[in-house]
Design an enzyme around this catalytic site. Structure first.
Site: not given
Length: 313
Positions: A18, A107-111, A113-114, A146
């Site tokens: 995200k 990295g601030g992209m919710g990996g 969480s995914a 997230d």
């Protein structure tokens, strides 16, 4: 899932990373957390989780990203997700997970969480536990702020810790070019730096609201599907503290904007820098320019669907 030949076949689930196109952070509250107001957009950088029947819980990693620093014990978010689902449903065995990672780590992209969201979907299918979607979302919220959005995908407004979601109307497709750093950043560290930043500049900046909200111009830009409008509305309260910790990201932001990006923003707590391009041609040109400057860049589009099963034939 057992095939006619009797061999165990994997269940495959996929969930997106995200970008926070807008992120306001409220004042620090008594429980040590901040309330957020964020506009999430799921983008076409996916985590692929495969799950097999097993007697215990384990996880391995693959994909183009260096995963050597990731934990594979009970502290891993995917393992936590699987264990939580087993406890919730009374399932007595375990699962063997393999995750192909494409979303940058820390990295601030919710990996992570995914990973957790895709694991919940995959294990629910593999084990035949058939939990209602609302129950899976409730488990997701307990795993991290997230994770529910990685389940839902699309474009959504998050409040509370980011886990209380309401869908946002969004039209069309936005073109993103992501500059991926060679290092990760700790989310708690960036939040602590934000608190210090606010103390240092207490005379110059407005006092943070306890309960922030997403600004109307963000919602209008998403609803219109207009990248120029959205570029004007991009905002992240964590950008200043992230730049304070990693000043080199400032040069990356400048480089993207000099090479045709409508705007750049640090995604979440960083250090990934997300550049919004005017269209596909602009995104391709920007990708070439940033690659020539020896940055690690990938192109992505949004919004995309949330966690779902992938049929493999």
């Amino acid at each position: 899932m057992v095939s006619a030949a009797g061999e165990t076949r994997a269940v495959h689930a996929r969930a997106p990373g995200k970008i926070n196109v807008f992120l306001k952070v409220g004042a620090l509250v008594d429980d040590g957390y901040h309330d957020l107001a964020t506009a999430y957009q799921a983008v076409s950088l996916y985590e692929d989780v495969r799950a097999w029947h097993a007697d215990d819980f384990s996880v391995t990693f693959g994909g183009p990203i260096d995963t050597s620093a990731l934990t594979v014990d009970g502290s891993n978010l995917a393992i936590k997700a699987a264990r939580m689902l087993a406890r919730r449903t009374g399932y007595r065995r375990g699962v063997r997970l393999h995750i192909d990672k494409h979303v940058p780590i820390a990295g601030g992209m919710g990996g992570g969480s995914a990973d957790a969201a895709a694991t919940l979907i995959a294990c629910d299918e593999l084990w035949g536990t058939d939990l209602p979607r609302e129950d899976l979302l409730a488990l997701a919220a307990r795993l991290g702020s997230d994770v529910p959005f990685a389940m839902v995908g699309g474009t959504a407004i998050g409040s509370g810790r980011g886990d209380r979601l309401s869908p946002a109307l969004a039209k069309g497709t936005f073109q993103w070019v992501l500059a991926i750093a060679e290092f990760g950043m700790s989310t708690p560290t960036v939040y602590s730096e934000l608190d210090r930043h606010r103390e240092r500049h207490a005379q110059d900046i407005f006092f943070a609201k306890t309960q922030p909200s997403v600004e109307t111009n963000v919602l209008q830009a998403l609803r219109a599907g207009d990248p120029h409008m959205l570029a004007e509305a991009l905002h992240n309260d964590l950008q200043a503290p992230a730049l304070h910790i990693a000043p080199g990201l400032g040069a990356v932001l400048e480089l993207g904007e000099e090479n045709g990006a409508l705007a750049g923003i640090i995604s979440g707590s960083g250090p990934t820098v997300a550049f919004l391009a005017p269209d596909l041609d602009g995104a391709l040109e920007l990708q070439i320019a940033l690659s020539a400057a020896r940055l690690n860049v990938v192109r992505a589009t949004g919004p995309v669907h949330g966690a779902r099963l992938v049929n493999e034939h």
